[in-house]
Design an enzyme around this catalytic site. Structure first.
Site, mmCIF file in Angstrom:
data_model
loop_
_atom_site.group_PDB
_atom_site.id
_atom_site.type_symbol
_atom_site.label_atom_id
_atom_site.label_comp_id
_atom_site.label_asym_id
_atom_site.label_seq_id
_atom_site.Cartn_x
_atom_site.Cartn_y
_atom_site.Cartn_z
ATOM 1 N N HIS A 155 0.000 -43.674 -45.106
ATOM 2 C CA HIS A 155 1.325 -43.889 -46.072
ATOM 3 C C HIS A 155 2.683 -43.586 -45.458
ATOM 4 O O HIS A 155 3.580 -43.198 -46.078
ATOM 5 C CB HIS A 155 1.141 -43.065 -47.470
ATOM 6 N N SER A 276 24.553 -56.727 -30.688
ATOM 7 C CA SER A 276 25.219 -57.200 -31.791
ATOM 8 C C SER A 276 26.633 -57.826 -31.287
ATOM 9 O O SER A 276 27.405 -57.169 -30.591
ATOM 10 C CB SER A 276 25.444 -56.067 -32.585
ATOM 11 N N LYS A 282 25.171 -51.353 -30.302
ATOM 12 C CA LYS A 282 23.605 -51.805 -30.953
ATOM 13 C C LYS A 282 22.783 -52.405 -29.911
ATOM 14 O O LYS A 282 23.078 -52.993 -28.777
ATOM 15 C CB LYS A 282 23.817 -53.047 -31.806
ATOM 16 N N GLU A 289 11.185 -58.509 -34.284
ATOM 17 C CA GLU A 289 11.412 -58.941 -35.687
ATOM 18 C C GLU A 289 10.865 -60.384 -35.789
ATOM 19 O O GLU A 289 10.550 -60.797 -36.739
ATOM 20 C CB GLU A 289 12.975 -58.688 -36.057
#
Ligand code: ARG
Length: 471
Positions: A155, A276, A282, A289
């Site tokens: 979980h 970024s 970043k 992804e």
């Protein structure tokens, strides 16, 4: 000139030509198509439908067509309709009228079924090899970090400490099954439909088994109607591809999480991260992804073909031409994801300290404590409740197990003594899980060895060595 123009008084509308053409994508099947044609030419000569000299001319011509296509010297046009007619046209340009004999006893229906089977066989083997590269990366990273401990989760909450290697080897297992599924799909695809003709079987006495052997197939299809109208071998391959992507997307998701500031478990290599355009600080896990995102395409490819095939009456229907772009897209997508996953995993920096620190947080050894009380003669449910109360007290007081005094420990149950301090150590918790498949260091070491021995064992189609390999 269309191969079927005889029955028509008018040419096809330009729009229809473009609408029905598949050449812009099925050109990818040229190797399989030519391999099938060579085997078919041999079979025609063997049964006396054409002469040996004619077969030789066809085979030589097909070889030249293959070379032309490979060298990029070929212009496909929409009037070619599909790869089968395109090869036929090019062959005619090489060898003249004898090319008109090649299609004896064969339909594009059994031809395309063969091409697709050989293609699935080839790509299943290639993808299995790429999966093996990811498996190798996982084993190497697991090996290099064999002592690293992390919190195991259920979980998404800290559950019990596990070895990082154990966690990585879970993906090894998934990918191993993926390889098996691909091998299985390839094995079932690897039968020759040639000789099925349009649907009822050819009237020429071709030796179907010899054609199959020539193509490296394990046998021939048993029913001509089934042979030209089934695409379940495509669906099986796509289902395997979709499952591979689901597995990769879960690993990708963990890489995204682990590389976040909140976790800090890993840092991606600069070469496998992106920045970024606005925020100078970043370092983003875009590769992971994208792998996670691309699962949608491949699941879509599977669903597309399932939907195309659903409710189609026997035998061949043009709808089935729609199987190709989905198959090709899935092949390309899975291959590119596997190709980038392996080096991304291999080059990531593992932050052992952050993982170890997290592994001790969140009372991850509470189960060990309950088990300890069980050994002191307390029934598990009571032990569970007692430990639960102790955890609650710690939560209220903002303490970890480490900060409890021996007197506090002793409130847990009669018989609790100093040995409890050993029990709640993360390392002791690991050691205790010494069952086969558990996270105890000795078990994980054995699992690593077993995994390493499994690397490089490929899909084992058992094909005849030196057989016609369509690429
Ligand atoms: N291009 C077709 C396909 O991909 C194969 C040709 C069969 N065409 C036909 N009209 N029978 O399925």
């Amino acid at each position: 000139m269309k191969p079927w123009a005889g029955r028509f008084e008018k040419g096809t509308a330009r729009q229809v030509e473009e609408f029905t053409a598949s050449i812009h994508f099925d050109r990818r099947l040229y190797r399989e198509d030519i391999a099938g044609s060579i085997a078919h030419a041999c079979a025609l000569a063997a049964c006396g439908a054409i002469s040996g000299a004619e077969a030789d001319a066809l085979i030589a011509g097909l070889g030249e067509v293959l070379q032309d296509i490979e060298s990029g010297a070929v212009d496909f046009s929409a009037s070619d309709e599909d790869i089968h007619t395109a090869v036929e046209r090019m062959l005619a340009a090489k060898v003249g009228d004898v090319a008109k004999k090649l299609h004896t006893g064969r339909s594009r229906n059994d031809q395309v079924a063969l091409d697709m089977r050989l293609y699935v066989r080839k790509e299943a083997e290639r993808l299995a090899g790429l999966i093996d590269d990811v498996r190798r990366a996982l084993v190497d990273v697991a090996d290099a970090n064999a002592g690293v401990v992390m919190p195991g989760y259920t979980h998404m909450q800290h559950a019990q400490p596990v070895l990082f290697a154990h966690h990585l080897l879970a993906y090894f297992e998934m990918l191993t099954r993926d390889m098996e599924r691909l091998a299985d799909a390839a094995r079932r695809a690897n039968v020759s439909p040639l000789g099925s003709g349009a649907l009822a079987g050819t009237a020429h006495p071709v030796d179907r088994a010899a054609v199959a052997r020539e193509l490296g197939c394990s046998g021939v299809t048993r029913n001509s109607i089934d042979a030209v109208s089934d695409r379940d071998f495509v669906m099986e391959f796509l289902a395997s591809a979709a499952i591979i992507m689901v597995h990769l997307s879960r690993l990708a998701e963990e890489i995204v999480l682990w590389s976040s500031q909140e976790f800090g478990f890993i840092e991606l290599d600069d070469a496998f991260a992106t920045g970024s355009s606005m925020m100078p600080q970043k370092k983003n896990p875009d590769v992971a992804e994208l792998i996670r995102g691309k699962v949608g395409r491949v699941v879509g490819d599977l669903v597309a073909v399932l939907t195309v095939m659903k409710g189609l009456p026997l035998a061949y229907n043009r709808d089935m031409q729609e199987d190709k772009e989905s198959l090709f897209d899935a092949v390309d997508t899975v291959a590119s994801c596997l190709e980038v996953m392996a080096p991304m995993v291999r080059t990531m920096k593992v932050n052992a300290g952050a993982m170890r620190e997290a592994a001790g947080r969140g009372f991850t050894t509470a189960t060990d404590l309950a088990d300890y009380l069980v050994r002191k003669g307390i029934p598990f449910r009571e032990a569970h409740a007692a430990v639960g109360r102790l955890v609650l007290k710690c939560v209220r007081e903002g303490k970890s197990f480490d900060e409890l005094t021996l007197d506090e420990w002793k409130t847990l149950a009669p018989g609790v003594s100093e040995d409890v301090l050993e029990i709640v150590r993360v390392e002791a918790s690991l050691e205790a899980r010494a069952v086969r498949g558990g996270t105890a260091p000795a078990q994980v070491r054995a699992a690593l060895e077993e995994a390493r021995a499994m690397l490089g064992r490929r899909t084992m189609l058992g094909r005849r060595a030196g057989s016609m390999d369509a690429g």
